[in-house]
Design an enzyme around this catalytic site. Structure first.
Site, mmCIF file in Angstrom:
data_model
loop_
_atom_site.group_PDB
_atom_site.id
_atom_site.type_symbol
_atom_site.label_atom_id
_atom_site.label_comp_id
_atom_site.label_asym_id
_atom_site.label_seq_id
_atom_site.Cartn_x
_atom_site.Cartn_y
_atom_site.Cartn_z
ATOM 1 C CG ASP A 60 23.985 -103.333 -37.729
ATOM 2 O OD1 ASP A 60 23.645 -102.451 -36.919
ATOM 3 O OD2 ASP A 60 24.747 -103.122 -38.679
ATOM 4 C CD GLU A 85 15.191 -97.061 -32.801
ATOM 5 O OE1 GLU A 85 15.835 -97.911 -33.442
ATOM 6 O OE2 GLU A 85 14.430 -96.224 -33.341
ATOM 7 C CG HIS A 150 26.420 -99.491 -40.804
ATOM 8 N ND1 HIS A 150 27.461 -100.383 -40.682
ATOM 9 C CD2 HIS A 150 25.418 -99.995 -40.028
ATOM 10 C CE1 HIS A 150 27.109 -101.376 -39.897
ATOM 11 N NE2 HIS A 150 25.863 -101.167 -39.478
ATOM 12 C CG HIS A 151 23.953 -97.425 -37.716
ATOM 13 N ND1 HIS A 151 23.079 -97.134 -38.725
ATOM 14 C CD2 HIS A 151 23.580 -98.653 -37.239
ATOM 15 C CE1 HIS A 151 22.223 -98.130 -38.877
ATOM 16 N NE2 HIS A 151 22.498 -99.068 -37.996
ATOM 17 N N GLY A 449 6.582 -82.599 -20.685
ATOM 18 C CA GLY A 449 5.462 -82.311 -21.569
ATOM 19 C C GLY A 449 5.676 -82.656 -23.025
ATOM 20 C CG ASP A 479 -7.601 -84.784 -32.039
ATOM 21 O OD1 ASP A 479 -6.978 -84.038 -31.253
ATOM 22 O OD2 ASP A 479 -8.513 -84.362 -32.789
ATOM 23 C CG ASN A 506 -9.664 -81.318 -29.108
ATOM 24 O OD1 ASN A 506 -8.762 -81.792 -29.790
ATOM 25 N ND2 ASN A 506 -9.474 -80.920 -27.863
ATOM 26 N N GLY A 508 -7.427 -81.194 -33.277
ATOM 27 C CA GLY A 508 -6.118 -80.540 -33.258
ATOM 28 C C GLY A 508 -5.537 -80.354 -31.877
ATOM 29 C CD GLU A 512 1.276 -76.491 -28.440
ATOM 30 O OE1 GLU A 512 1.515 -75.305 -28.145
ATOM 31 O OE2 GLU A 512 2.009 -77.414 -28.079
#
Length: 603
Positions: A60, A85, A150-151, A449, A479, A506, A508, A512
């Site tokens: 807005d 965003e 607001h915001h 990253g 994925d 794969n 996951g 990690e």
């Protein structure tokens, strides 16, 4: 020259530019039609910088003033509406990386919108990508009286968002008066294009339509870097030439991220062509020099490098390092084996010759003069053998698609002018060792990253590629990363871009798992039907897209050899089924080194 003196030189250059502007205003003072709205002034400046698309989400504080209307009604700039965003910021980042002499632009609303975008802006800051973040904010009166709007945070701290932006942008401007709006807009845009970092601009909704002089627009924004001190520059060039002579022709060039970010590709190519010195690239400098060039030897990333390339780089008597950015992943977990005594580093705002630092001596203006001095060494360089790295597709009895097989195989699929985008981790490490065709462009967010970056970035890159009439745009994403930002596929369908998206299924977060928790559930993800995403996210009739699943080498090869698939005239998604624990060679080695380093630091 000290850093302070260099800053003063930059101020002198800006004052000279302002003098040109004032002169232009005086000359046009009697002409008619010299008023323009604040919004149109900003859009005209962006158009002058080559911007043809702006990304964002309406709010807005943007719409109420008509700012969104100004963008949508612009005859030569397209509004690209994103799903959120964060993705819009990623898209602006990807757009700027492809349009190297332009900027990316993201528009958000006050508070909720800009905070959603801030992670994308932070990534652009870390990786030195020029992005302009425009924020529609409350009226000038509201900004002064601070009602419970607001915001806001509900406590009257309207400046909190600006303070957050200051951490991840190079320059900021909060427009409060129309009288200084042109100068402030020009200031932040100049910082963005000359220093290749994001900037932040807020426009109160009551200022958007205000009339201001248009005369400054007749003077282009200053793009050139500050001049090098001629005496210091001459001394630096003499010092580098002396090091080259001492090295007895055993010199290599190592290009990195800032070669691309600070626009010295042409200067570096001229240096390579005229000297014949072998050239290698750090991961973030991949495709800064054509990987088909006769002098190109491959990617160097410390201990993770192919042994033949590693030996050639580390045994060189002198390395001309151009635009280095020595992050952990970019240097093979800080395993560069290059002593400062064998190194000259050229950067955007300083030069290092062995242990001596020369602030204010930038590579953009230095390189052409250095090349002219080193051209005489071409004859000796012609005798130097450059080890061209050519990956071999392994002959595996197993029919499953392994990483050892996948990356050299897709390397055969690439064409000239393709844009290849690789997600952080599995995909980027898989592609670092794959030489790309001439004029191909490689994108990856190696330093920051942020997983999921590639999906939003893909949209911006594809739109920029279409403008520039480049080749196909091809994404490799895991994925897990895709699930963070998958909804931006809908914008790709909506705006008619036709990338090829390879989804590494794969089950996951492979990168990690390699770092910690190989068999932990927190590295697993939900199962999706990936081949239904394109029809779910906008291609309702199924006519504008194609989706495939490949489970073995034979089905992968059939698809890559299919001429219709290779045309990329529709958006296409390929689900590649892979073993849950398989991983590229470089990633496996790098993660092992990272874990070892973590263990040592905790002892």
């Amino acid at each position: 020259m000290s850093a302070t003196v260099n800053d003063l030189q930059a101020q002198v250059d800006r004052l000279h530019h302002n003098l040109q502007t004032v002169t232009a205003q005086h000359e046009l003072a009697t002409q008619e039609g010299d008023l323009i709205t604040v919004s149109d002034y900003l859009l005209t400046r962006l158009e002058q910088l080559g911007v043809t698309s702006i990304f964002g989400v309406p709010g807005d504080f943007n719409m109420r003033s008509g700012n969104q209307d100004y963008i949508e009604d612009h005859p030569r700039i397209q509004w690209v509406g994103n799903c959120n965003e964060l993705n819009a910021a990623y898209a602006a980042d990807g757009y700027a990386r492809i349009k190297e002499h332009s900027v990316g632009v993201v528009v958000t609303t006050f508070g909720v919108g800009e905070l959603s975008a801030i992670n994308g802006i932070a990534g652009a800051f870390a990786e030195m990508v020029p992005v302009v973040h425009i924020v529609g904010v409350p009226s000038t009166l509201q900004l002064k009286t601070r009602p419970l709007l607001h915001h806001t945070l509900g406590d009257g701290r309207f400046e909190a968002y600006m303070k957050a932006a200051q951490q991840v942008t190079l320059a900021q401007a909060s427009l409060m008066m129309k009288v200084n709006a042109p100068a402030e807009i020009d200031r932040v845009l100049t910082e963005c294009i000359t220093r290749s970092r994001p900037v932040y601009l807020t426009i109160p909704f009551d200022l958007v339509g205000e009339q201001i002089p248009a005369k400054r627009l007749t003077v282009p924004l200053l793009r050139s870097p500050p001049l090098n001190d001629p005496e210091v520059e001459a001394y630096v060039i003499d010092s580098i030439v002396k090091r080259v002579e001492e090295a007895g022709q055993d010199v290599i060039i190592l290009v990195d991220a800032c070669t691309i970010r600070y626009g010295v590709r042409e200067e570096v190519l001229d240096l390579v062509n005229k000297t014949g010195f072998p050239v290698f690239a750090a991961p973030m400098g991949k495709t800064a020099v054509s990987e088909q060039h006769e002098c190109y030897g491959g990617i160097y990333m410390g201990s993770l490098t192919d042994p033949g390339i590693k030996d050639r780089v580390e045994k060189a008597k002198l390395i001309l390092s151009i635009g280095a950015l020595k992050s952990d992943f970019n240097t093979g977990m800080f395993t560069y084996s290059i002593p400062p005594t064998h190194t000259v580093e050229l950067h955007s705002d300083h030069t290092l010759v062995r242990y001596a630092q020369f602030p204010g001596i930038g590579m953009k203006l230095l390189l052409p003069k250095l090349t002219a001095r080193l051209e005489e060494y071409r004859k000796g360089a012609d005798r130097v053998i450059v080890p061209h790295y050519k990956p071999v597709i392994p002959q595996e009895a197993d029919t499953r698609i392994s990483h050892a097989y996948l990356w050299p195989r897709v390397g055969q699929f690439f064409k000239e002018k393709d844009i290849i985008i690789a997600e952080t981790g599995t995909s980027s490490f898989g592609l670092f060792d794959i030489p790309l065709p001439d004029n191909a462009i490689f994108l990856s967010q190696v330093l920051y990253g942020s997983i999921g970056w590639t999906v939003g970035s893909l949209l911006g890159a594809a739109i920029a590629a279409r403008d520039l009439k480049l080749g196909r745009v091809i994404l490799f994403v895991g994925d897990g990363s895709l699930q963070l930002t998958a909804q931006e596929l809908s914008a790709m369908i909506r705006y008619g871009v036709t990338p090829i998206i390879f989804v590494i299924n794969n089950e996951g977060y492979n990168v990690e798992r390699r770092l910690h928790g190989m068999y932990r559930k927190y590295n697993d993800i939900a199962t999706w039907k990936y081949t239904s995403l394109l029809t779910t996210f906008g291609d309702i009739g199924g006519t504008a897209s194609r989706s495939f699943t490949v489970r073995d080498k034979a089905s992968l090869n059939r698809l890559l050899e299919d001429p219709e698939f290779a045309k990329a005239n529709k958006i296409q998604l390929v689900e590649v089924i892979m073993d849950k624990y398989d991983t590229p060679r470089a990633l496996e080695a790098g993660s092992a080194m990272s874990m070892l380093s973590t263990q040592k630091s905790s002892q």
